[in-house]
Design a protein around this motif. Structure first.
Motif, mmCIF file in Angstrom:
data_model
loop_
_atom_site.group_PDB
_atom_site.id
_atom_site.type_symbol
_atom_site.label_atom_id
_atom_site.label_comp_id
_atom_site.label_asym_id
_atom_site.label_seq_id
_atom_site.Cartn_x
_atom_site.Cartn_y
_atom_site.Cartn_z
ATOM 1 N N ARG A 11 0.771 -1.289 -0.040
ATOM 2 C CA ARG A 11 -0.065 0.019 -0.039
ATOM 3 C C ARG A 11 0.868 1.115 -0.102
ATOM 4 N N ARG B 76 1.262 5.702 0.748
ATOM 5 C CA ARG B 76 1.139 6.834 1.537
ATOM 6 C C ARG B 76 1.119 7.999 0.438
ATOM 7 N N LEU C 93 -3.824 6.937 2.861
ATOM 8 C CA LEU C 93 -3.315 5.564 2.520
ATOM 9 C C LEU C 93 -4.186 4.769 1.622
ATOM 10 N N SER C 94 -3.633 4.216 0.628
ATOM 11 C CA SER C 94 -4.346 3.395 -0.140
ATOM 12 C C SER C 94 -4.760 2.110 0.326
ATOM 13 N N SER D 292 4.730 0.585 1.900
ATOM 14 C CA SER D 292 4.617 -0.484 3.004
ATOM 15 C C SER D 292 4.188 -1.761 2.480
#
Length: 440
Positions: free
Chosen positions: A76, A78, A132-133, A198
């Protein structure tokens, strides 16, 4: 029949409740598994821009290259509008692995993934906020290049940026986020709006518990200035890149440790940028970022999976006053000690391990930082760092880089040429100076 006392009846009821609870509670093996945790594999530190920077995007795609530290099976990202003055509209975002064997902004189409935010392909990020995705499944190799493409459909000021990326990003017309190849209108050496990636990291060792939850992987955040941020353009030769390589080699920790570079060129520990009125630095000092004390919560404590902090800050606090900052902001060695003590307290308050690095030599630097007074302040700070035991460990970059014949100077073999910053060999030496036992 014997009558029970009130105490005996209460004891019987309590025992029965415990037995009933045990019968209803599933065994440990039958409990739902803990949700997977996320660990940072790449990060950068955002800053605002000076008034003279009028960069804006108009129905364009920014294709940005980032270099991972640890591997994962999903990711994911940011995004940040933390220095924006208006909502940031992101039309579409794609992520993919970079096509092998190229240094162009070309993706491997088999790895292309569209990202969503709360299930939607577009997102509007309020001024001052990050986003955040949603997670997406994608095999992410360690120490590899990812390509993140952002479409900005509306007129968008480039207000949240890392201006010293030393990595090319590519600007193309329209929405080409999913295209294998793009035709750039322009190339920049900045990262815009993207501040972190991340991963769901693979691990082999016993579970360890950290402040970001239960997980086997962890992240180490390097909080620093240009000496931490520096690399030759496009090479990923920061000392943190070399450290990521060491951590995955012989003698490294059993479980993955992501290395997140939060260095900003020109950054100070104690003060925000504050160029004197009329000074040329008014055109660029904003890129130096908020003080280390101010940005600690965002750039360190909020990072996914953070368990370790490595701090190298102080040389700009010594060198900027009277140079590109007011002389009234001049600091002593004790001022630096007091500031670092604040970082230690805040890290320990969050359960983090924090390691301090000695300030490296800068005699005869071309930036005008060196004075006998600043040299004495550096030695005062370094002596405290080595002897006080207040940090959880010491990284002695000074000892690793200094010239034995003149300890106030960088060793010539490690000198970039300005007598302050290191070259590739110096950055490798810095990575070797970080004890791997910190991460075990």
């Amino acid at each position: 029949m014997e009558h029970l006392t009130v105490r005996q009846r209460l004891a019987a009821l309590f025992t029965g409740a415990l037995l009933l609870g045990a019968a209803l509670t599933p065994s440990a093996s039958a409990q739902a598994p803990e949700p997977p945790t996320w660990t940072g594999t790449w990060a950068t530190a955002p800053t605002t821009v000076p008034k003279t920077d009028t960069t804006a995007f108009h129905d364009q795609t920014i294709r940005q290259i980032v270099h991972t530290s640890i591997a994962g099976s999903a990711l994911r990202i940011r995004l940040s509008n933390e220095f924006g003055k208006q909502p940031l509209k992101i039309g579409e975002v794609h992520v993919a692995r970079r096509a092998s064997g190229t240094d162009e902004p070309t993706i491997d189409p088999a790895t292309d993934r569209e990202l969503t935010f709360s299930g939607k392909s577009s997102v509007t990020i309020p001024a001052g906020a990050p986003a955040l995705s949603d997670p997406v499944t994608l095999r992410v190799p360690a120490r590899s290049d990812l390509v993140v493409s952002l479409h900005l459909p509306e007129s968008t000021p480039g207000s949240t940026v890392n201006s010293f990326a030393a990595q090319r990003s590519y600007i193309a017309a329209g929405n080409v986020t999913g295209e294998t190849k793009i035709e750039p209108q322009s190339v920049t050496e900045r990262w815009y709006f993207l501040t972190g990636v991340s991963v769901r990291a693979a691990s082999t060792g016993p579970t360890a518990t950290g402040p970001s939850g239960t997980g086997k992987a962890s992240a180490a955040v390097a909080l620093g200035d240009s000496i931490t941020a520096d690399t030759t353009l496009g090479t990923n030769h920061r000392w943190t890149d070399y450290l990521a390589q060491r951590l995955q080699g012989p003698g490294g920790p059993r479980n993955p440790v992501g290395v997140l570079n939060k260095g900003i060129s020109g950054n100070r520990l104690l003060h925000d940028p504050n160029p004197p009125t009329g000074h040329p630095a008014e055109a660029y000092a904003a890129y130096f970022g908020e003080s280390g004390l101010k940005r600690f919560d965002r750039d360190v404590a909020a990072q996914p999976g953070v368990r370790h902090v490595l701090v190298l800050l102080g040389v700009n606090d010594l060198g900027h006053p009277g140079n590109i900052a007011p002389l009234s902001e001049k600091v002593t060695g004790q001022d630096l000690i007091d500031g670092h003590r604040q970082l230690i307290a805040r890290a320990h308050g969050r359960g983090l391990r924090i390691y301090g690095a000695t300030i490296t030599p800068f005699k005869n630097d071309t930036l005008g930082f060196y004075t006998p007074e600043n040299a004495a302040a550096r030695q005062t700070f370094n002596h405290w760092l080595r002897t006080s035991g207040e940090y959880d460990g010491v990284i002695d970059f000074d000892a690793a880089l200094r010239d034995p014949a003149d300890p106030e100077r960088l060793l010539a073999a490690y000198d970039s040429g300005d007598h302050l910053h290191t070259n590739d060999a110096g950055r490798e030496a810095m990575a070797r100076a970080v004890p791997l036992r910190f991460f075990k």
